[in-house]
Design a protein around this motif. Structure first.
Motif, mmCIF file in Angstrom:
data_model
loop_
_atom_site.group_PDB
_atom_site.id
_atom_site.type_symbol
_atom_site.label_atom_id
_atom_site.label_comp_id
_atom_site.label_asym_id
_atom_site.label_seq_id
_atom_site.Cartn_x
_atom_site.Cartn_y
_atom_site.Cartn_z
ATOM 1 N N MET A 1 0.845 -1.201 0.000
ATOM 2 C CA MET A 1 0.000 0.000 0.000
ATOM 3 C C MET A 1 0.878 1.249 0.000
ATOM 4 S SD MET A 1 -3.338 0.389 2.299
ATOM 5 C CE MET A 1 -4.077 1.971 2.558
ATOM 6 N N LYS A 2 0.579 2.182 -0.892
ATOM 7 C CA LYS A 2 1.360 3.409 -0.993
ATOM 8 C C LYS A 2 0.823 4.442 -0.003
ATOM 9 C CE LYS A 2 2.597 4.611 -5.101
ATOM 10 N NZ LYS A 2 3.161 4.595 -6.418
ATOM 11 N N ASN A 3 1.663 5.410 0.339
ATOM 12 C CA ASN A 3 1.177 6.462 1.240
ATOM 13 C C ASN A 3 1.053 7.803 0.526
ATOM 14 O OD1 ASN A 3 3.822 7.118 0.944
ATOM 15 N ND2 ASN A 3 4.314 7.171 3.116
ATOM 16 N N SER A 4 1.417 7.823 -0.754
ATOM 17 C CA SER A 4 1.368 9.072 -1.504
ATOM 18 C C SER A 4 1.132 8.770 -2.984
ATOM 19 C CB SER A 4 2.698 9.804 -1.317
ATOM 20 O OG SER A 4 2.789 10.902 -2.191
ATOM 21 N N VAL A 5 0.463 9.688 -3.666
ATOM 22 C CA VAL A 5 0.202 9.556 -5.094
ATOM 23 C C VAL A 5 1.028 10.607 -5.819
ATOM 24 C CG1 VAL A 5 -1.573 9.615 -6.888
ATOM 25 C CG2 VAL A 5 -2.191 8.937 -4.592
ATOM 26 N N LYS A 6 1.764 10.190 -6.858
ATOM 27 C CA LYS A 6 2.538 11.127 -7.669
ATOM 28 C C LYS A 6 1.719 11.481 -8.902
ATOM 29 C CE LYS A 6 7.494 11.242 -7.713
ATOM 30 N NZ LYS A 6 8.723 10.551 -8.059
ATOM 31 N N VAL A 7 1.367 12.761 -9.029
ATOM 32 C CA VAL A 7 0.489 13.198 -10.110
ATOM 33 C C VAL A 7 1.221 14.180 -11.029
ATOM 34 C CG1 VAL A 7 -1.734 14.265 -10.671
ATOM 35 C CG2 VAL A 7 -1.469 13.000 -8.514
ATOM 36 N N LEU A 8 1.270 13.845 -12.311
ATOM 37 C CA LEU A 8 1.778 14.778 -13.303
ATOM 38 C C LEU A 8 0.622 15.684 -13.707
ATOM 39 C CD1 LEU A 8 3.754 12.335 -15.651
ATOM 40 C CD2 LEU A 8 4.676 13.766 -13.812
ATOM 41 N N VAL A 9 0.837 16.990 -13.673
ATOM 42 C CA VAL A 9 -0.201 17.954 -14.051
ATOM 43 C C VAL A 9 0.310 18.666 -15.295
ATOM 44 C CG1 VAL A 9 -1.588 19.923 -13.310
ATOM 45 C CG2 VAL A 9 -0.816 18.233 -11.616
ATOM 46 N N ALA A 10 -0.387 18.442 -16.420
ATOM 47 C CA ALA A 10 0.132 18.923 -17.698
ATOM 48 C C ALA A 10 -0.825 19.854 -18.421
ATOM 49 C CB ALA A 10 0.425 17.726 -18.600
ATOM 50 N N VAL A 20 -3.519 26.652 -12.698
ATOM 51 C CA VAL A 20 -4.889 26.694 -12.189
ATOM 52 C C VAL A 20 -5.284 25.307 -11.669
ATOM 53 C CG1 VAL A 20 -7.322 27.000 -12.850
ATOM 54 C CG2 VAL A 20 -5.584 28.565 -13.741
ATOM 55 N N VAL A 21 -5.002 24.289 -12.461
ATOM 56 C CA VAL A 21 -5.360 22.918 -12.093
ATOM 57 C C VAL A 21 -4.554 22.451 -10.879
ATOM 58 C CG1 VAL A 21 -5.412 20.518 -12.896
ATOM 59 C CG2 VAL A 21 -6.174 22.358 -14.402
ATOM 60 N N MET A 22 -3.286 22.834 -10.799
ATOM 61 C CA MET A 22 -2.449 22.471 -9.636
ATOM 62 C C MET A 22 -3.130 22.924 -8.343
ATOM 63 S SD MET A 22 0.786 21.154 -10.214
ATOM 64 C CE MET A 22 1.958 21.818 -9.070
ATOM 65 N N GLN A 23 -3.606 24.174 -8.323
ATOM 66 C CA GLN A 23 -4.242 24.727 -7.129
ATOM 67 C C GLN A 23 -5.501 23.942 -6.786
ATOM 68 O OE1 GLN A 23 -2.830 27.272 -5.140
ATOM 69 N NE2 GLN A 23 -4.322 26.242 -3.844
ATOM 70 N N LYS A 24 -6.308 23.636 -7.791
ATOM 71 C CA LYS A 24 -7.549 22.881 -7.565
ATOM 72 C C LYS A 24 -7.236 21.488 -7.024
ATOM 73 C CE LYS A 24 -10.559 25.305 -10.798
ATOM 74 N NZ LYS A 24 -11.092 26.250 -9.841
ATOM 75 N N ASP A 54 2.138 8.185 -10.888
ATOM 76 C CA ASP A 54 0.998 7.279 -10.714
ATOM 77 C C ASP A 54 -0.204 7.688 -11.563
ATOM 78 O OD1 ASP A 54 2.222 5.738 -8.578
ATOM 79 O OD2 ASP A 54 1.976 7.540 -7.368
ATOM 80 N N MET A 55 -0.279 8.976 -11.903
ATOM 81 C CA MET A 55 -1.467 9.490 -12.579
ATOM 82 C C MET A 55 -1.083 10.739 -13.358
ATOM 83 S SD MET A 55 -5.082 10.986 -10.888
ATOM 84 C CE MET A 55 -4.732 10.312 -9.313
ATOM 85 N N LEU A 56 -1.815 10.984 -14.464
ATOM 86 C CA LEU A 56 -1.618 12.189 -15.261
ATOM 87 C C LEU A 56 -2.941 12.944 -15.313
ATOM 88 C CD1 LEU A 56 -0.156 13.988 -17.438
ATOM 89 C CD2 LEU A 56 -0.952 12.333 -19.131
ATOM 90 N N VAL A 57 -2.890 14.244 -14.997
ATOM 91 C CA VAL A 57 -4.072 15.100 -15.132
ATOM 92 C C VAL A 57 -3.662 16.203 -16.105
ATOM 93 C CG1 VAL A 57 -5.670 16.657 -13.959
ATOM 94 C CG2 VAL A 57 -4.867 14.590 -12.795
ATOM 95 N N SER A 58 -4.427 16.327 -17.207
ATOM 96 C CA SER A 58 -4.040 17.249 -18.271
ATOM 97 C C SER A 58 -5.174 18.185 -18.655
ATOM 98 C CB SER A 58 -3.614 16.440 -19.499
ATOM 99 O OG SER A 58 -3.394 17.301 -20.595
#
Length: 99
Positions: A1-10, A20-24, A54-58
């Motif tokens: 089980m992980k304790n943190s999620v690594k999210v790429l914000v593009a 803007v998305v980073m703040q949200k 772990d995830m990409l939000v674009s």
């Protein structure tokens, strides 16, 4: 089980809309008590950086398929479907954490 999620914000240039998305996302993860590391990038960098995330939000359309969950977050800019988007991002983060 992980304790943190690594999210790429593009976004296209890695500056304006992704800020803007980073703040949200920071607020969304905090409200849901999810420990997340957000990394702001240009969408062109996503393919080479996905192995470390772990995830990409674009905010731009995805030019390719990725090996990690990729979510288009236009709703944060337009306001349309924002609640659904929040739910999708949180559900995806929880699945990653539960691994």
């Amino acid at each position: 089980m992980k304790n943190s999620v690594k999210v790429l914000v593009a976004c296209g240039a890695g500056v304006a809309t992704s800020t803007v998305v980073m703040q949200k996302l920071e607020d969304l993860f905090k409200e849901n008590k999810i420990n997340a590391q957000l990394i702001q990038i240009k969408i062109a960098e996503a393919s080479s950086r996905q192995k470390d995330a772990d995830m990409l939000v674009s905010t731009s359309l995805l030019p390719t398929q990725y090996s990690i969950p990729a979510i288009v977050a236009m709703g944060y800019l337009t306001g349309v479907g924002k609640d659904k988007l929040d739910t999708k991002i949180i559900d995806t983060a929880r699945e990653i954490l539960e691994g």
